[in-house]
Design an enzyme around this catalytic site. Structure first.
Site, PDB file in Angstrom:
ATOM      1  N   SER A 197      -3.309  10.315   0.014  1.00  0.00           N
ATOM      2  CA  SER A 197      -3.000  11.298   1.387  1.00  0.00           C
ATOM      3  C   SER A 197      -2.498  12.645   0.108  1.00  0.00           C
ATOM      4  CB  SER A 197      -2.865  10.918   2.039  1.00  0.00           C
ATOM      5  OG  SER A 197      -0.857  10.314   1.500  1.00  0.00           O
ATOM      6  N   SER A 229      -0.285   7.127  -1.103  1.00  0.00           N
ATOM      7  CA  SER A 229       0.473   8.484  -0.478  1.00  0.00           C
ATOM      8  C   SER A 229       0.773   9.851  -1.791  1.00  0.00           C
ATOM      9  CB  SER A 229       2.186   8.645  -0.065  1.00  0.00           C
ATOM     10  OG  SER A 229       3.159   7.876  -0.991  1.00  0.00           O
ATOM     11  N   ASP A 230       0.538  11.227  -1.998  1.00  0.00           N
ATOM     12  CA  ASP A 230       1.242  11.509  -2.802  1.00  0.00           C
ATOM     13  C   ASP A 230       2.834  11.391  -2.770  1.00  0.00           C
ATOM     14  OD1 ASP A 230       1.281  13.763  -4.977  1.00  0.00           O
ATOM     15  OD2 ASP A 230       0.655  15.101  -4.532  1.00  0.00           O
ATOM     16  N   TRP A 231       3.655  11.674  -3.489  1.00  0.00           N
ATOM     17  CA  TRP A 231       4.572  10.913  -4.261  1.00  0.00           C
ATOM     18  C   TRP A 231       5.642  11.719  -3.433  1.00  0.00           C
ATOM     19  CZ3 TRP A 231       1.456   8.439  -6.442  1.00  0.00           C
ATOM     20  CH2 TRP A 231       1.824   7.488  -7.380  1.00  0.00           C
ATOM     21  N   ALA A 233       5.632  11.868  -0.273  1.00  0.00           N
ATOM     22  CA  ALA A 233       4.755  12.699   1.167  1.00  0.00           C
ATOM     23  C   ALA A 233       5.099  11.659   2.412  1.00  0.00           C
ATOM     24  CB  ALA A 233       3.842  12.339   0.764  1.00  0.00           C
TER      25      ALA A 233
END
Length: 813
Positions: A197, A229-231, A233
């Protein structure tokens, strides 16, 4: 042993999840550190390691002592228009992951080239959803064939970098479905085990909390995997109520004890937590982290030969007047341009890996043309950052061996880390010392290889001091604008000073970087000790290159971008080549009409001189074997097989969709479904080179097309002839149009393609299947097939379609 029946397996994994306490379950849903998940011995679960890709696999550390295979950029791969090559690319990535102990490769990036100003353009495949889907899905299948998970990213509408953490995208349902979601749908239906995401919001809701994670991703497409998740996010407990599964990185985050309390209070259903854990356990089964390891994993390899092959297949020849290429054993070649000696083989940001070696265009040409005199002149300075200092010029003062001494100390004066490194460009992503740190110190004895002035300096965020032989020569305290932590670590600001150095003399360099009070993420740091040319006269550099070209049989100019132009963390501000490169090309071309220009950029640049030179090659970021692959194409050992995956404009002002800057926190995709070549066609504008364009060393004639239709699909057969004198590869492209449609449609859109190898003078017929979806459009209640006829056009690119056929109005039965 786990059951192979999906329903039975789900029951087994649900039982394991329910055997854990709520605290154990929630602990699994946030990373253990920067790159790995928590193990759970009670469930027999080991930690799983995630690593950045997609053009190489870095592993948990950014370290030259454990190098990675640097593959050509995504734009180079997609320029091959070859899903089979993309599958093999994925297999190579999986083998690298196994060697590095990685379970999940964070790629492919299947966002779209909405605007050529997108800073991460090089990491995504194309402006077209179908081409992106075909290449991305093949990559996913290749990675997962070895029992390694792929992670298509960034879901969804993360086609820009400016304010990417906070911006919200306003986009129509039709554009979402037909354009931006289409590549994700394809990779999910082809079996992707994870999806990432994105940071941004869509319609005001950040993606880690957005209902788009549930539908269409899961409820319509059947995605049963883990949403990572993107880091950073994941920002709230609201994401736990959504379909978001894993919050990275860890161990700290917004879930943890707060999520346990929310579940106990009934604010988050316990069933939602169990489902997330079950999906994480399913991923663990698939990658061998729970139970037996997959028995089909390949032997880990580093296949530099594949990097060479993939880059050559992606090189696009867009100009070749009078057949200057391939070069025919010229007596002398004058090479110029800084990228000829210091090429960009990959884009900046989290996708970066550390290769064992990089073959430059200059080296590749000299190896390929041993009987030719190949000279080199700088011509123009391109880099705005720093080149790391050559390892063979550096000595660790304590051991006397090659390298640099790196030492971290804490506020008490104690040494937290002391080691020898073999690169002066250093990045720690989660593995740097933590705690009350005071200083990072780098010491080396430097013996320059040339006498004269040079700009010596550092790239770092925070107070930093450089001394030579005990005397301070540079002190600076730099900061970064904006709030993107990636920029501070991966693209820190540069400070330099000009110094006069003597070849062969030893200079003690000491860099002291203050860590006290730093606001960086724990365990992260980026710092480079390096240099760049000191230029007294830019005009003189150009004149020297022009003179060398005048005296040579052929001139080759390598131009390109730098790390301050194309990188994660920021978008581009211009499509022009940086520095005086345009002036360099014009001067060389005037001195020698037999001039070849090689463009070393990951995305489009303007080329105002393109009609003034005889040949132009677009080579992208070519991976570690870039120089040899380029030489293969220049010498004719390999056909330039690439076709443009995105439109190249003549002028920046001509680009129909350019804006990447949110206004009041909102970026509006008002162009709807009309991006890339679709927007160019609607605007009636003519680019420098259209989507799908590319030349070879032979020529093709499109002879005939036929269409066979059924109620759910169509099959297009294209007959073509190689009219040249050597074998070559052609990519036959099929487009659909519906001029009289009652719905908003592109002027034409790519519906299918196929590559074919044809011997000189021979013919071939390629058959391209067009599924029902190629004809459908999205309307409020779902996909629909508009009654009536469609026009089928075939040819070598979107602007050159010599063959046409009509699907009659009653083709659907």
């Amino acid at each position: 042993m786990f059951d192979t029946d999906p329903a039975a397996l789900a029951e087994q994994l649900t039982a394991i999840a329910r055997s854990l306490s709520l605290e154990q379950q929630v602990r699994l849903l946030t990373g253990a550190d920067m790159w790995s998940t928590h193990p759970e011995p009670a469930a027999g679960l080991r930690a799983m390691v995630l690593s950045d890709g997609p053009s190489g696999v870095r592993g948990q550390i950014w370290d030259e002592r454990d190098p990675s295979l640097n593959l050509p950029s995504a734009t180079a791969l997609s320029a091959s228009w070859d899903p089979e090559l993309a599958y093999r690319y994925g297999q190579i990535a999986a083998a690298e992951a196994i060697r590095k102990g990685v379970d999940v490769v964070l790629g492919p990036t299947i966002n779209l080239h909405r605007s050529p100003l997108g800073g991460r353009h090089f990491e995504a495949y194309s402006e077209d959803p179908l081409l992106t889907a075909e290449i991305g899905a093949a990559f996913v299948r290749g990675v997962q064939s070895a029992g390694i998970a792929a992670c298509p990213k960034h879901y969804i509408a993360n086609d820009f970098e400016t304010e990417r953490f906070t911006a919200s995208v306003e986009v129509s349902d039709q554009a979402l479905r037909e354009v931006y979601l289409a590549p994700f749908e394809r990779t999910v239906r082809d079996g992707a085990w994870t999806v990432m995401s994105s940071y941004n919001a869509v319609r005001g809701v950040t993606m880690s909390e957005n209902d788009l994670l549930r539908s269409p991703l899961c409820e319509e497409w059947g995605f049963d995997g883990v949403v990572i998740s993107d880091w950073t996010a994941v920002r709230s407990l609201a994401a736990a109520k959504a379909r978001q599964d894993l919050a990275m990185p860890g161990p700290n985050g917004p879930w943890g004890d707060a999520l346990v309390a929310a579940v106990r209070a009934g604010e988050v259903p316990v069933e939602a937590i169990e489902e997330k854990v079950r999906r994480l356990l399913l991923l663990a089964v698939r990658v061998g982290a729970l139970g037996a390891e997959p028995d089909h994993r390949p032997r880990p390899i580093i296949d530099a030969g594949f990097a060479r092959e993939a880059e050559a297949r992606g090189i696009v020849l867009v100009r070749n007047v009078d057949g200057l290429l391939p070069l025919r054993a010229p007596a002398s070649v004058a090479v110029s341009g800084q990228n000829a000696e210091l090429p960009r083989t990959q884009g900046g940001g989290s996708a970066t890996v550390v290769p064992s070696e990089v073959v430059s265009p200059l080296t590749g040409l000299r190896q390929a043309l041993p009987a030719s005199i190949v000279s080199y002149r700088l011509g123009a300075v391109v880099q705005e950052g720093l080149a790391e200092l050559p390892l063979d010029c550096l000595t660790d003062p304590e051991t006397g061996s090659a390298g640099l001494r790196v030492r971290f100390t804490n506020l008490a004066g104690e040494v937290a880390l002391d080691e020898v490194r073999f690169s002066s460009a250093l990045v720690w992503l989660g593995n740097a010392p933590t705690g009350d740190l005071d200083t990072c110190e780098i010491i080396t004895d430097y013996r320059p290889s040339a006498t004269g002035p040079v700009e010596l300096g550092f790239a770092a965020v925070g107070p930093t001091v450089l001394s030579i032989d005990g005397a301070v020569v540079l002190s600076a305290e730099s900061d970064v604008t904006g709030h993107d932590p990636a920029t501070a670590v991966l693209s820190p600001p540069v400070s330099t000073t000009e110094v006069d150095l003597e070849a062969g003399r030893s200079y003690r360099l000491r860099l002291e970087h203050s860590l006290a009070g730093s606001a960086r993420l724990p365990g992260t740091l980026g710092i480079t000790l390096g240099s760049r040319p000191a230029v007294a006269s830019a005009d003189a550099l150009i004149a020297e290159a022009a003179q060398a070209a005048r005296e040579a049989e052929v001139a080759v100019v390598v131009v390109g971008t730098n790390s301050q132009v194309e990188s994660e963390g920021f978008d581009r501000t211009s499509l022009a080549l940086p520095g005086r490169q345009d002036d360099l090309v014009r001067a060389v071309a005037q001195a020698n009409p037999r001039t070849v220009v090689v463009v070393n950029s990951g995305s489009p640049v303007t080329m105002p001189w393109r009609s003034e030179v005889q040949a132009v090659l677009l080579t992208w970021f070519g991976g570690q074997e870039y120089g040899r692959a380029l030489a293969d194409v220049l010498s004719g050992a390999v056909e330039p097989g690439g076709r443009l995956p995105t439109t190249w404009p003549a002028e920046e002002a001509d680009v129909p969709v350019l804006d990447v800057t949110p206004v009041d926190g909102v970026l509006r995709y008002d162009e709807g479904i009309h991006i890339g070549y679709r927007a160019w066609l609607r605007a009636g504008a003519e680019p420098a080179y259209p989507f799908g364009f590319g030349l070879g060393y032979t020529t093709f004639e499109y002879e005939s097309v036929s269409v066979a239709a059924s109620p759910d699909a169509a099959e297009v057969s294209v007959r073509l002839r190689n009219t040249g004198t050597r074998a070559g590869r052609e990519v036959a492209q099929v487009y659909l149009s519906r001029p009289e449609s009652a719905h908003d449609r592109p002027v034409r859109w790519l519906a299918g393609f196929a590559g074919v190898e044809v011997a000189a003078g021979q013919t071939a017929t390629v058959t391209i299947a067009l599924p029902r979806r190629a004809f459908e459009h999205w309307q409020q209640d779902g996909w629909a097939l508009e009654p009536g006829s469609f026009t089928v056009e075939a040819g070598p690119n979107v602007a050159e379609l010599p063959l046409r056929a009509e699907l009659p109005a009653d083709w659907q039965g």
